[in-house]
Design an enzyme around this catalytic site. Structure first.
Site, mmCIF file in Angstrom:
data_model
loop_
_atom_site.group_PDB
_atom_site.id
_atom_site.type_symbol
_atom_site.label_atom_id
_atom_site.label_comp_id
_atom_site.label_asym_id
_atom_site.label_seq_id
_atom_site.Cartn_x
_atom_site.Cartn_y
_atom_site.Cartn_z
ATOM 1 N N TYR A 91 0.717 -0.749 0.200
ATOM 2 C CA TYR A 91 -0.260 0.380 0.246
ATOM 3 C C TYR A 91 0.984 1.404 0.462
ATOM 4 C CZ TYR A 91 -4.353 2.232 0.455
ATOM 5 O OH TYR A 91 -5.451 2.883 -0.098
ATOM 6 N N LYS A 164 -6.166 -1.869 -0.700
ATOM 7 C CA LYS A 164 -7.287 -1.655 1.087
ATOM 8 C C LYS A 164 -7.798 -2.943 1.103
ATOM 9 C CE LYS A 164 -8.237 1.944 3.399
ATOM 10 N NZ LYS A 164 -7.552 2.927 3.093
ATOM 11 N N ALA A 292 -7.652 21.956 5.474
ATOM 12 C CA ALA A 292 -8.979 22.381 5.327
ATOM 13 C C ALA A 292 -9.907 20.873 4.461
ATOM 14 C CB ALA A 292 -9.950 23.675 5.616
ATOM 15 N N THR A 294 -10.862 17.064 2.705
ATOM 16 C CA THR A 294 -11.782 16.380 3.224
ATOM 17 C C THR A 294 -11.509 15.414 4.494
ATOM 18 O OG1 THR A 294 -12.266 15.255 1.234
ATOM 19 C CG2 THR A 294 -12.649 13.877 2.921
#
Length: 549
Positions: A91, A164, A292, A294
């Site tokens: 990953y 994932k 700022a 997600t």
């Protein structure tokens, strides 16, 4: 294709040289394999030795990907045996390099591809898996607009979902035969890809607006109808889409967004550990988030929710959060504020004496005196010595979380932050960092790795049969992660190491399942929840063959 060939080509049935002589005769494999019969241990040793000979991390990623497509049990055995070492290979960060080469390297795929140009084919594509309504536990889907730190990679981002799922299985024992990776191909705004003759995705700009929303609605409806037991995991969507999808659909579907909820919860775990050191509550905190998007806003959401649980009103909790983006402090007089920032926009009237806009990070730190400073900006070096010194001028033991990755994007290295703060800052990072020695103390730096949390959260959701992922389940997961470290000694890590990730995930799963029951969303009960969690964890071992002699 004969049955022998199908057995060898199917990664869920192939066991290569571990087939016994009896199995080889029964399955028609005589003469198709070398004569030696090996154990899984022997195969794992040879595989790991081969892996070590690969010259680069990207080459190791490709080797493991090929193994994954050839022999699933062996792949997960090697991954589980060397999880700390191989997690950055399968990953982040290595997968980012693989994604950029994906169309050129393409050979075969484990994913389902759903195209916005053919929305009527969505249900049919999912049905082509020939899996029944009780056969799927987890689906990871991505439209690949915001891949790690590298942005929009269209269909090349497919391996984000595959990777994932691999971690879900290696860390929490989610059965790999009961998972599905999905690429939602809505186009790409990446000019390199659009002009690359090898690119395999839809060759047009990203579709947005009503047509995009309708496509997501179609996917959710089809996935939930066909696989009603599955947790629908969303990964690496763009900021505005990610939040809107979660807010609009969380009450209808069993969905989870790791970039928002998982990242927020792992930060919560670090903050919970930090508050054990300071002796304060969430209601005492002042939070500044630098970056700022997600992820950063998702962290603000969870920390402000914890403030409310500690007795603050919603308005009081929001008033203790300050967001800073590339335009400076987010204020309510800014034009075209994204919806996910609007709730935290500061009244412009409260900052007239802070200086001219844009109001920068150092100015905010000096005025706010934050107890928690989080960096999700990818702006390398943004937490300067002046910022860190201003932080400790305002607070005795601030929680400092520079979470951007990779190393080239981190806001401050702990080797600087610890001495600049005179050892007072409680630091965790988004990258693996070695201990920092300062003034006779060895400061161990915890990594805010979502893999500490989301695999166990997923497992707990499945074991409890939770109909939704609740805030209480996320908090329980964060508390379970924080409960695995002892912060009583100076320099202690705020987060556990990933070395014992499988045991850690089981602990998180139990806490999540208990929270699901408390929140009234569990549909399954167990006399012994700990044993139920352990029983649900798939193990990388070869199953007994039917009819084995």
């Amino acid at each position: 294709m004969d049955s022998a060939e199908r057995t060898l080509r199917d990664p869920s049935t192939n066991r290569g040289t571990a087939f016994t002589p009896a199995e080889r005769r029964r399955l028609g494999l005589v003469g198709r394999l070398p004569s030696a019969e090996e154990t899984l241990d022997q195969q794992a040793d040879r595989t790991y030795a081969q892996l070590q000979r690969e010259p680069t991390d990207l080459a190791r990623y490709r080797y493991l990907s090929n193994l994954h497509n050839r022999n699933e049990v062996l792949f997960y055995r090697v991954l589980a045996d060397h999880l700390s070492e191989l997690l950055p290979i399968v990953y982040d960060p290595t997968i980012g390099d693989a994604i950029q080469q994906w169309s050129h390297d393409y050979q075969q795929s484990r994913a389902v591809y759903l195209s916005i140009d053919s929305p009527d084919d969505v249900a049919g594509a999912l049905k082509s898996l020939e899996l029944g309504p009780e056969d799927v536990d987890l689906i990871v889907a991505s439209d690949a607009e915001e891949i790690l730190g590298i942005g929009d990679w269209g269909v090349n981002g497919t391996d984000i979902a595959v990777g994932k799922l691999a971690i879900y299985t290696a860390a929490a024992g989610i059965d790999p035969r009961r998972v599905v990776a999905v690429n939602l191909d809505v186009g790409t705004d990446n000019e390199y890809l659009l002009n690359d003759p090898m690119y395999l995705g839809n060759r047009h700009a990203r579709v947005r607006g009503e047509r995009y929303d309708a496509f997501i609605d179609t996917y959710l409806a089809a996935a939930a109808e066909l696989f009603p037991l599955a947790l629908l995991h969303f990964e690496d969507f763009g900021p505005s889409n990610a939040r809107r999808i979660l807010v609009d659909h969380a009450d209808t579907y069993r969905i989870f967004n790791d970039d928002m909820q998982g990242t927020g919860a792992i930060v919560m775990a670090a903050v919970i550990s930090g508050l054990k050191v300071t002796g304060e509550s969430f209601a005492d905190q002042r939070l500044v988030v630098f970056g700022a998007g997600t992820a950063g806003t998702g962290m603000a959401d969870q920390i402000s929710a914890a403030m409310r649980r500690d007795g603050l009103t919603a308005e009081e909790a929001r008033s203790r959060v300050w967001l800073i983006d590339r335009h400076g402090l987010v204020t309510d007089d800014m034009q075209d504020l994204p919806d996910y920032q609007r709730a935290y926009a500061r009244p412009a009237a409260e900052v007239p004496d802070w200086g001219a806009a844009p109001i920068d990070l150092l100015t905010v730190v000096k005025h706010v005196k934050p107890t928690i400073l989080i960096g999700t900006s990818t702006a390398h070096g943004a937490f300067t010595r002046d910022v860190v010194e201003a932080l400790i001028d305002g607070v005795d033991r601030p929680i400092l979380l520079p979470l951007s990755n990779p190393t080239s994007r981190i806001e401050v290295m702990p080797s600087d932050a610890i001495p600049w703060s005179r050892g007072r800052a409680l630091v965790a990072t988004g990258i693996p960092v070695g201990p920092v020695d300062y003034d006779g103390v060895s400061y161990r730096i915890g990594q805010g790795n979502n893999a500490l949390l989301y695999p166990g959260l997923g497992l707990g959701t499945l074991v409890s049969g939770a109909t939704h992922v609740t805030d209480g389940m996320l908090l329980a997961a964060a508390e379970a992660v924080a409960g695995q470290v002892d912060v009583s000694e100076r320099g202690a890590s705020l987060l556990p190491d990933v070395a014992n990730l499988r045991a850690s995930s089981a602990t998180v799963a139990v806490a999540v399942a208990e929270a699901a029951a408390r929140d009234g969303v569990a549909t399954q009960t167990h006399d012994d929840l700990v044993q139920a969690v352990l029983d649900a964890m798939w193990q990388p071992v070869y199953p007994e063959q039917e009819g084995a002699e």
